[in-house]
Scaffold this active site. Structure first.
Site, PDB file in Angstrom:
ATOM      1  N   LYS A  79      13.449  39.612  -9.881  1.00  0.00           N
ATOM      2  CA  LYS A  79      14.553  40.177 -10.671  1.00  0.00           C
ATOM      3  C   LYS A  79      14.732  41.642 -10.268  1.00  0.00           C
ATOM      4  O   LYS A  79      13.734  42.353 -10.048  1.00  0.00           O
ATOM      5  CB  LYS A  79      14.189  40.030 -12.148  1.00  0.00           C
ATOM      6  CG  LYS A  79      15.266  40.404 -13.142  1.00  0.00           C
ATOM      7  CD  LYS A  79      14.780  40.075 -14.568  1.00  0.00           C
ATOM      8  CE  LYS A  79      15.761  40.481 -15.649  1.00  0.00           C
ATOM      9  NZ  LYS A  79      15.289  40.104 -17.007  1.00  0.00           N
ATOM     10  N   SER A 153      18.382  37.549 -19.635  1.00  0.00           N
ATOM     11  CA  SER A 153      18.935  38.419 -18.634  1.00  0.00           C
ATOM     12  C   SER A 153      18.480  38.069 -17.220  1.00  0.00           C
ATOM     13  O   SER A 153      19.105  38.511 -16.262  1.00  0.00           O
ATOM     14  CB  SER A 153      18.542  39.870 -18.934  1.00  0.00           C
ATOM     15  OG  SER A 153      17.150  40.043 -18.901  1.00  0.00           O
ATOM     16  N   SER A 177      14.558  36.716 -22.266  1.00  0.00           N
ATOM     17  CA  SER A 177      15.161  36.719 -20.926  1.00  0.00           C
ATOM     18  C   SER A 177      14.405  35.871 -19.920  1.00  0.00           C
ATOM     19  O   SER A 177      14.935  35.590 -18.841  1.00  0.00           O
ATOM     20  CB  SER A 177      15.238  38.150 -20.391  1.00  0.00           C
ATOM     21  OG  SER A 177      16.151  38.912 -21.139  1.00  0.00           O
TER      22      SER A 177
END
Lengths: 471, 471
Positions: A79, A153, A177
């Site tokens: 990420k 997310s 997330s």
């Protein structure tokens, strides 16, 4: 090979050990799939192809060391709020971008174990959101239906695994997330106990709650990653006979999604068939804690993390309007609010722990429903908060959690459940999750990959320890 | 009896067991001493004499149960921010007063064990202060010299023990309130690990830091109280050979008090003679954390506790001006400040724990100097903060601490040191403190009491467990 390459961690490792596959072949396949996927908005940046092939060749030249490199030649994605040395970290905000000099501690551990970073993935800007649409880099394409949100997310990291672009990926999880996008992509999302994985090298969202998390196709694969990412540890196993908490009728909230309600009920039946006794819990303290996160002083942690940047950012910095509104909203809370919130949280935690006492885990829907991109355009904040209904409290309470696939709606959209247990129970959850994945056969992500052979499953301690069977 | 009655816990219990003393005799003696002490400002309220004598008679009638009442007939005092059923709690603010319907949990445990509450003691208003002068109920008289402060905030509780009015007392300790007054009264002050003793029924000061604490003449007596007040627990013992942290020259701060500096140096020599190896630590992270408490967002916890009361209080409520200024000062901090303070604290804690690694305890002055009442009139805030120099960080870091007497200045004012150890080390500290008190014979408080016989000392585990002796 006639069958498509199975990028699952254990499948790859098996092929390397058998000598039927080279790392170069794997990386070439990864690059081909990424090219075929086209403009899927998964990546914010990618390692150059030539670098990846050079890394592959270097690993192939070290084949003799495969025994001491537990993730030898395994491609993964990080990420883009986690630093990778030599690559730019954006947290999905172009104006925030900086080149990382060193890798996040967890990334470095994986690389040291032979894994290869393919690229940095898209996310809800500054990891603020559970939808996956709050990014100037676009919306990662949900491989089941591009009109639906990918979840966030950690949107790009989840889609990368589900779409078979990488073997596993790293996400982060503050409020869900690392779980919501797993549910919306039919993959496994492991959110370890806060503090188990290092947060060194992460752009903070809420520093007191942030966790590095792992996405994989199977629990066995997630366990293999965890074994490298964290210090070795064991946890008391979940026995053949176990007790699990469920939502009662008054607490179950599906926001009108009857198919998800049915799938949750089916999941409970399947857990019973696996030896579980369901126990209805009072969800009030969990729900109330979840609401504290978005409607309470913890928003000020987001302000502490990037508020000053946002206040000085210009129009070209790509600050996402909804995110800015949320982050700067933390300015309105006082220190008195912060401490009173913490007192309130302590009370809720005590009540929640009383509810969890004697249970091996809670089984809740990962999310109560899934939304379309068009829904989010209408309701960018409310629908986002709906997605956190079953996730927000987990890091507040210092718990471990595992999101696993649990079926499909009639329209083909995936549904997941999350198993939530005490601190330091992640390996027990993974072992149980492996049982679940064998008992409830489902496709892995949106791939043709197969579950690893049972002997690769996380150590199932209850198979070796006598367990009193109730009833 | 010709010798004055020794009110020490173990002395009393021994006399009861021998049948040479009744509880009525003890209570009559306590009432006589309180009357003789006159207007010493120790008490905010007292249990009526008739009630106390009735309680004494009721206990004398239960003499047969002495074996299962570990504090049978032991008189004690409770700081007036702790509830005692049927008595008024003021927290030293008349306008805040309320009658408590139930006793604080710790008080109730002591009473259930046969102890008798003599009264509620004076304190720095709302437990905000380390001086003992911030109270509309006056300044409890320091028994060594009434021109000096008694120390606070648990001023009355410390003076009551030192003056021989009760056998032990309860205080509270947020920033040092259970240690500084012990040092200034030549008695033992035990501040257990945060959370070990219940805070139920306490008027909060800083809820995340508050601890119930114990004052006694000897470590053996404090241990007897702790054994009732807390759930039974053991801690790894401090061996015959041990390592203790000390302040280096650059870190030792005595605010110009050369006599205290000399006494600290003597204490280090005495600890060496007891088998200790001194290790100079870097005090910076401890000092920086101490400063966070009074100059950082934690002041907002005081605002959260009583800010609303103070804002609505009128002239007749007796709000102390300095206290009001401090408590309402917490309004200026934001939630961002609060979280950033907590991040800063976490960094300091990690550095401090690295300094403490491998040490059995730190040995610091309980306070760097003592002030006169007239000094405090000149500098009510600065000199107060000086007194917290060696105490403020302890609850921030979740540690246990024991203040013990350590000598006298040439002018007769007492000096104390505080032993600070990891969480849950209080019983080890008490056992070591008992060794210290035997090795460094000093009067107990301002009394003629004697140390209990050695066989009453806290369990000295190292006497029963083989310990590797270094050197």
């Amino acid at each position: 090979m006639t069958a498509p390459l199975d990028l699952g961690v254990h499948a790859l490792l098996g092929a390397y050990r058998d000598g039927t596959l080279t790392v170069r072949q794997t990386i070439e396949e990864v690059l081909k799939r990424i090219a075929q996927a086209g403009d899927d908005k998964v990546w914010i940046s990618r390692a150059p192809d030539a670098d990846l092939l050079a890394q592959a060749d270097a690993l192939d030249a070290r084949r003799g060391e495969i025994g001491r490199l537990p993730l030898f030649g395994v491609p993964f994605a990080a990420k883009d709020n986690l630093d990778v040395a030599g690559m730019v970290t954006t947290a999905a905000c172009p104006g925030f971008a900086y080149e990382a000099k060193t890798s996040a501690e967890v990334v470095q551990r994986l690389v040291d174990a032979g894994a290869i970073v393919i690229g940095k993935t898209n996310l809800d800007q500054f990891a603020t959101g559970l939808v996956g649409v709050r990014s100037p880099y676009g919306v990662p394409r949900n491989p089941f239906d591009a009109s639906y949100v990918p979840g966030g997310s950690s949107s790009g990291s989840a889609v990368a695994v589900s779409s078979g672009l990488v073997s596993f990926s790293l996400g982060t999880d503050t409020a869900g997330s690392g779980r919501v996008p797993a549910g919306f992509n039919n993959i496994v999302g492991l959110k370890p106990t806060p503090g188990l994985l290092s947060n060194e090298g992460m752009v903070p969202a809420c520093r007191s709650l942030d966790c590095t998390s792992v996405f994989a196709l199977s629990c066995a694969d997630a366990d293999a990653v965890l074994a490298v990412a964290a210090e070795p540890h064991t946890t008391p196993a979940i026995g053949k006979s176990f007790r699990f908490g469920i939502l009662g009728t008054k607490d179950a909230e599906f926001f009108g999604d009857a198919a998800y309600a049915t799938l949750y009920a089916q999941s409970i039946e399947r857990l019973k068939a696996l030896g579980g006794t369901p126990v209805e819990i009072d969800y009030a303290p969990f729900r109330d804690a979840a609401q504290l996160l978005y409607s309470g002083p913890w928003v000020a942690e987001r302000t502490a993390a990037v508020g000053a940047f946002m206040e000085s950012a210009d129009d070209k910095s790509g600050v996402w309007p909804t995110t800015q509104q949320i982050v700067l909203g933390g300015r309105k809370y006082s220190a008195v609010d912060a401490f009173e919130g913490q007192y309130r949280l302590a009370e809720l935690k005590a009540r929640a722990f009383a509810e969890m006492k004697g249970l091996d885990f809670l089984a809740v829907p990962t999310a109560g429903t899934i939304y379309k991109l068009s829904d989010l355009e209408r309701e960018p904040v409310l629908y986002n908060s709906h997605l956190g209904h079953y996730t927000n409290f987990v890091n507040f309470f210092g718990l471990s959690a595992l999101a696993v696939p649990a079926g499909f709606r009639p329209d083909g959209m995936p549904f997941g459940i999350t198993l939530i247990a005490n601190a330091n129970a992640e390996r027990a959850l993974l072992a149980f999750g492996a049982r679940w994945q064998r008992a409830v056969p489902l496709p892995l992500g949106k791939t043709t990959s197969q579950l690893p052979p049972p002997e690769r499953d996380p150590v199932v301690v209850e198979d070796r320890v006598p367990v009193a069977v109730v009833g």
